[in-house]
Every structure is written in C-alpha cells, then in structure tokens.
Scaffold this motif. Structure first.
Motif, PDB file in Angstrom:
ATOM      1  N   GLU B  29       0.802  -1.222   0.000  1.00  0.00           N
ATOM      2  CA  GLU B  29       0.000   0.000   0.000  1.00  0.00           C
ATOM      3  C   GLU B  29       0.828   1.261   0.000  1.00  0.00           C
ATOM      4  OE1 GLU B  29      -3.660   0.389   1.939  1.00  0.00           O
ATOM      5  OE2 GLU B  29      -3.800  -1.728   2.442  1.00  0.00           O
ATOM      6  N   ASN B  62       5.510   9.955   6.200  1.00  0.00           N
ATOM      7  CA  ASN B  62       5.823   8.532   6.373  1.00  0.00           C
ATOM      8  C   ASN B  62       6.193   8.193   7.815  1.00  0.00           C
ATOM      9  OD1 ASN B  62       5.227   8.108   3.740  1.00  0.00           O
ATOM     10  ND2 ASN B  62       7.340   7.782   3.049  1.00  0.00           N
ATOM     11  N   GLY B  65       3.347   7.123   9.590  1.00  0.00           N
ATOM     12  CA  GLY B  65       2.667   5.949   9.049  1.00  0.00           C
ATOM     13  C   GLY B  65       2.168   6.112   7.632  1.00  0.00           C
ATOM     14  N   GLY B  69      -2.171   7.759   7.971  1.00  0.00           N
ATOM     15  CA  GLY B  69      -1.563   6.867   8.952  1.00  0.00           C
ATOM     16  C   GLY B  69      -1.339   5.447   8.455  1.00  0.00           C
ATOM     17  N   THR B  70      -1.753   5.162   7.187  1.00  0.00           N
ATOM     18  CA  THR B  70      -1.666   3.774   6.725  1.00  0.00           C
ATOM     19  C   THR B  70      -0.948   3.610   5.392  1.00  0.00           C
ATOM     20  OG1 THR B  70      -3.815   4.070   5.684  1.00  0.00           O
ATOM     21  CG2 THR B  70      -3.818   3.050   7.861  1.00  0.00           C
ATOM     22  N   MET B  71      -0.826   4.670   4.652  1.00  0.00           N
ATOM     23  CA  MET B  71      -0.321   4.498   3.288  1.00  0.00           C
ATOM     24  C   MET B  71       0.955   5.302   3.066  1.00  0.00           C
ATOM     25  SD  MET B  71      -2.608   4.614  -0.176  1.00  0.00           S
ATOM     26  CE  MET B  71      -3.432   6.069   0.387  1.00  0.00           C
ATOM     27  N   GLU B 323      -6.325  11.679   1.063  1.00  0.00           N
ATOM     28  CA  GLU B 323      -7.033  11.313   2.284  1.00  0.00           C
ATOM     29  C   GLU B 323      -8.527  11.624   2.137  1.00  0.00           C
ATOM     30  OE1 GLU B 323      -5.021  12.701   5.727  1.00  0.00           O
ATOM     31  OE2 GLU B 323      -6.418  11.706   7.109  1.00  0.00           O
TER      32      GLU B 323
END
Lengths: 294, 389
Positions: B29, B62, B65, B69-71, B323
C-alpha cells in the motif's frame, strides 16, 4: 543631444565588456581555429572564486585578484585537459569538446556548489555614480571603460613588443610556418588561453559587480554576445573582435534607447538583423581578412 | 518454437512478472508520487529546492505511518534536464511506473508538456511553483497549480502602492517568460484600475547586463514615476536596481517573489526600502517558522528560498486530497483535490474549492531594511480586484 551623449557613454561601457570577452574568444580562435564556448564559464569560475574568498571573510580586493587568477588557471587547465588531446582532430571535434566542457562545468557548479545563485556583495563605493560635465557615469561603467582601455593597451604592447606576442601574431597568420620557425606550439596556445582567461576574469568581475550574484549558468549569454561580436568583427582578427564588441553594444543601446515603444519587443531581432546586414556587406567581418576564413 | 513466438512468450512472461511485481507493491500500500522536474539545467534553481521540500514532507508523513496513517508515500524522481521534450518523455515513464499523482516543473512549458501526458492518463498533476494562472486551464481538469498566481501577487503589490499614495508608475517587463511579462502587466492593469497613472512600460531581455539605456529613459520621463515595478529577478533585478540608484532615481521599487533570494539582501544600500511579495513570512510561532526549523534539522543548512516551502506545501495538498478521496483512483483524487478547503500548509492555508484549480493562498509583503527582511503584512486580495488571467 544630452541624451545622445549619455547613451554613447552607456554604449562605451557595455561595449567594453563585450570587447573583453570577444577578444578572449578571438585570441584562442586566432591560434587554434576554435571558438571556445566554455569561455563564459571562466566568468562563472571567477564568480565562485570571489564568493569563496568573500565567505572566508577576506576583503573584496583580494577576492577580485583570486577571481582573475582562478579564471586564468582554469583556462590553462581547460586547454591542457580538454583541448590539447583533440588538437589535431579537426575544428568540429574541438568545437564539440568546448560544448562538453561547458556542460560538464554547468553540472559541476549545480551539483557541487548550488543550483541557486550565491550572493556576491559588492562594496558600496562601486555602486554610486559620478557626475562629469552633467553626465552620469556609474563607477562600474567607468571601471569597465578604463579596464578595457588599459587591457587593450597592455595587450597591444605585448603582441607588438614581446617575442611571445610576435610569435602569437605570426601563429594567427600561419601556424604551421610559425612552428617551422622554431616556435613552441604548446607555449603559444597555452599563453593564448591564459590571456583569454585574464580577459574573461576581468569581464567577469565587471559583470559580477553589476549583478551581485553568481549562478551556474551565468556564462552562457555573455559568450553568445561575444561570439556575435567576434563574427561581426571578423573571425581571426583581434582588433576586429574589439571593434565587433563595441559595434554590437552601440547597436543594442541605440535600439533600446531610441526605438518607439511599439517596436521595443523586436529590438533583439532588429539588432541581429543589422548584424546580418553588416555581414552581407562585409562577409569576412568588419576587419576580417579573406584568407582568414578557413 | 518460431522466433516470433519465442519473442511473444518472453514478452508475456515479462509482462506477467511485471504484474506480479506491481501487485506486490500494491500489497504494501505504497502511494506512488512521480516527480518530473528540471533538476539540472535552467530550472534547477527552482526544481531542486522544490524537491527538497517535497522530500521533507514525505519524511514527515511517512514517519506518521503515511497518508491517513496507513499508506506510506513512495517518491519516484526523474530529471527532465529542463528540456520540454524530455519533460513529456519523463512524464510517460512515470505513468508507466504507475504513479498516482505527478509533480511537474516550475516553468510553464515543461509543466504543460508533462501535464498533458498525466491528463491523458487521468492522473492528477501539479506544478510545484509555476505561477502563470492560465496553466491548469491550458492542460485540463487533471492539472493543478500550487504556487501564488501572478495576478494575485500583482494585485497585492498594486493595492499596496496605491495605499502608500503612489501615483505614477513605471513598469519594466520582459517578454522572455510569462512570469516577467504578465506579472507587471497585471500590476499595471490593477494600478490603473485603482486610479493610478502608468507613465511608461519598459522592456528588457533576461540576462541583459546593462540597463543604462532604460535608466536614461526613465530619467527623461515626465512626470517622474514615484513607483517602479518589475518582475525581473537575478541577475537582471540587481543590475537594474544598481544602475537605477546610481542615476539618482529614488522612486519606490516593487518586486515580486523572484527576488526573494540572499542576493537581494546582500545588495547593500541600493536595496534599502525595496518591497516585494512572496508566499509567506516566517514570523515567530508561525507554521513557516516551524517549517524552517524542520528544514534546517533535515538538511543541516538554513532554508534560503521559499520554493522549498511551496514544494512541501504541494506534497501536503496531495496527501490531503488522497485522504479526502479515500482512494488512489485518479478521478477520485482529482475531485477531492478540487474541493479542498483551508488545507494547513507551511506557508499558511490553501483553498482549491471554486477556484478552477488555481489555489487561493496568502501573499506576504516584505521590505528590505538594513539588509534584513521586514514583514509588511499578509494580504488576501478581494477576488473582484484580481484581474482575469
């Protein structure tokens, strides 16, 4: 009338820097048959040398000295590293080599120093202007005119009086025969590059004092102007290069000063068209010799 | 197996391997951002700093996260060598690399060349610091601006001049670039609309070392201008300014963000009082001051141009759009981007909603005083005063 005199002074000052650069190009061309397109980078070297000296906290005068010496050293190094190995390979090879040297130097400046311009503060006394008989003349303009006059005089004496100078003039007429007379080719060519470095260094200081900064690509445009001046004056002729420089400056300043507003966008095209017109009338350049065209 | 069949098989195997590889990255991801910039050549002074800002933003995102926060963001950087043809080639390479968003050069021509490739692939693209307001419309609905538009800056400068009671303006422009031509023209338009008098418009050529002819002409003007505006930058601006002051002309000089450089502050007395616009002023406690601190911590040297900050801004806007879209699909990102409002960036806030992909952002005015930068103020002009691009 006043405006005409003022603009003449302006053209003289601009012509001085053009002439210095053109003369540097012509020196090398006269002995090697090479238009050195890396010539402008010598100005850039002067700029960065001055920048580092000033950053180290030394006075401006020392920076100027170091800057000019750096240009001379770089010019000689250029000849030794890039041009000497291909000297016998023909003019096209040398021309391409000069473009390569120019590009390599651009990349080195951009990646090792900075892609952004570096500030080069100039002492305040250089910025002002003197008023002589009602005409403004900038200190830098005055320096430009006097430096050009001084260097032209010194160069003339060198070329007419010294053995090396006479050898160089002979080389510009016929290099093979000059070598048969026992003149050291490396010596003559190296000296030509050293002188071109000196001229570029001085022109560099004058131009840098105006612009207040040094950036990696600053040498490109001046060398283009100098090239036009050299062609206009006559390839292979040293006095022609000087005359070409002043002629180009006079054409440019006159157009910028006196063209009607509507015509201003075309000033560069008109200037170049006039240069072409002059070349049509005198294909060998203003002071060119027919046999100098190779 | 015939030779052509063998070639086909090899090609298919390679394609399959490529597909497996691509899905492998998708599993992690990573969000791929491509950067087609002129990192060598004449655009290097703008695209190199922009890249530094982009990288700083990606580091920060980064470290938290990734986007949302995820990608995590993966940046693919390719050099166009400041060549317009190469800008198209490089953009196609980035499309083939599967980037989801593309950042393109600071100059309009290569930005358009890259932008049309991204447009055709329906990938949103943004120019880090091109300031010509017509750029996004010239390319299409997938192209965005990031930098302060020329007409915005010109409006702020003209309003300032009129507020200072300045009446007669001389404008110096160069038709060599849209920036040096259009910005002064917008200024003249707004200045005249606000009741000022544009005495004359002069022209110069970029790289022209001598401005004596123009300065002599200015001295001969009647009435004498009390304000001189230009979008010239180095090396032209310092040369012009020195020759102007040497000739004894004391009119207020207004410049644009092109002169926001250490050179201007090193000019000494001649630069005293010059006012110029840019994308932000790092006042105490502002996001820009925090950004400058983060920049110095990462690169070990103080930031010397606002172009790093606007590069950083562009990356934050991309992250905000992704986002908001909740998807890596080009059309979804484009739509979300077009509706962004008040995104907090280093230089302030940015709004795209209802702006035809040219963001509204603050314009700061700065004055050179004693070789230092003094904040005149932050301005967001009334949209009715901004000239149409």
């Amino acid at each position: 009338m006043d405006v005409v005199v003022q603009q003449t002074v302006n053209a003289l000052a601009l012509g001085g820097t053009y002439a210095l650069l053109a003369l540097g190009l012509a020196m090398v061309f006269s002995v090697l048959g090479l238009i050195n397109f890396a010539h402008g980078e010598l100005m850039t070297v002067t700029g960065y040398a001055m920048y580092f000296v000033l950053t180290a906290g030394l006075p401006f005068e020392i920076a100027v000295l170091v800057g000019i010496v750096a240009a001379i050293a770089t010019a000689m190094l250029m000849e030794r590293v890039a041009f000497r190995p291909v000297r016998n390979a023909g003019t096209a090879t040398m021309l391409l080599t000069s473009f390569a040297v120019s590009t390599i130097l651009h990349m080195l400046f951009q990646n090792l120093i900075s892609a952004r311009p570096k500030a080069l503060p100039v002492p305040d006394w250089m910025i002002g202007a003197l008023n002589i008989a009602g005409f403004d003349i900038g200190v830098i303009q005055l320096m430009s005119i006097s430096a050009t006059a001084l260097l032209l005089f010194a160069l003339t004496v060198f070329l007419r009086r010294s053995t090396l100078g006479i050898a160089m003039r002979a080389a510009s007429l016929d290099f093979p025969v000059t070598r048969l007379m026992g003149i050291n080719a490396n010596m003559v060519i190296s000296t030509a590059f050293a002188i071109s470095g000196l001229l570029a260094g001085v022109a560099g200081v004058l131009w840098l004092a105006q612009r207040g900064s040094v950036d990696p690509l600053m040498g490109f445009l001046p060398v283009l102007k100098a090239f036009i001046a050299v062609v206009l004056g006559g390839l292979g002729s040293l006095s022609g290069a000087v005359l070409g420089g002043f002629t180009l400056a006079f054409i440019e300043v006159a157009l910028r000063a006196f063209l009607p507003d509507d015509w201003l966008p075309f000033r560069e095209s008109i200037a170049l068209a006039l240069v072409i017109l002059l070349l049509l009338v005198r294909p060998e350049g203003l002071l060119g010799r027919k046999e100098a065209i190779r | 197996m015939s030779r052509s069949n063998w070639l086909k098989t090899t090609a298919m195997t390679a394609a399959l391997a490529g597909a497996v590889f691509a899905s492998g990255t998708a599993a992690a991801e990573n969000f791929k951002v491509g950067y087609a910039g002129g990192f060598t050549g004449y655009l290097a002074p703008y695209d190199q700093p922009s890249l530094k800002g982009v990288q700083l933003a990606i580091d920060e995102i980064n470290a938290a996260g990734g986007i949302g926060g995820t990608m995590p963001i993966e940046l693919i950087v390719k050099d166009t060598r400041s060549d317009t043809a190469q800008a198209a080639v490089v953009a196609q390479e980035l499309v083939d690399d599967g980037v989801s968003v593309m950042i393109v050069s600071c100059d309009v021509d290569p930005a358009v060349a890259s932008g049309v490739i991204a447009q055709a692939a329906e990938i949103p693209s943004v120019s880090s610091c091109a300031s010509t307001p017509t750029l996004p419309a010239a390319v299409g609905p997938y192209m965005f601006s990031n930098y302060t538009a020329d007409n915005l800056q010109a409006t702020v400068l003209a309003s300032y001049a009129r507020e200072q009671g300045l009446e007669n303006a001389y404008v110096l422009l160069s038709r060599d670039t849209p920036y040096t031509e259009k910005l002064p023209e917008y200024f003249a338009e707004v200045f005249a609309a606000m009741g000022g008098n544009v005495v004359a418009v002069g022209e110069f050529t970029i790289g022209q070392q001598d401005f004596s002819a123009e300065v002599t002409n200015i001295k001969g003007l009647d009435p004498q201008p009390d304000v001189i505006m230009t979008a010239a930058y180095e090396p032209d601006f310092p040369a012009f300014l020195k020759q102007l002051r040497a000739a004894g002309i004391t009119a207020q000089v207004l410049g644009s963000d092109g002169i926001d450089s250490p050179t201007t502050f090193g000019l000494g007395d001649v630069a005293e009082g010059v006012v110029f616009s840019n994308a932000g002023f790092p006042s105490e406690g502002s996001p820009l001051a925090a950004y400058e601190a983060a920049y110095e911590a990462k690169y070990g040297e103080p930031n010397d141009t606002v172009f790093t900050a606007t590069g950083y801004d562009a990356m934050l806007v991309i992250a905000a759009a992704v986002e908001a879209a909740g998807s890596t699909d080009g059309a979804a990102i484009r739509d979300a981007w077009d509706n962004l409002e008040n995104v907090q960036v280093a230089t302030g806030t940015m709004t795209y909603k209802g702006q035809n992909r040219v963001p509204v952002r603050v314009v700061a005015l700065n004055q050179v005083s004693g070789g230092e930068r003094v904040h005149v103020g932050d301005f967001t002009p009334d949209p009715s005063q901004i000239p149409a691009p």
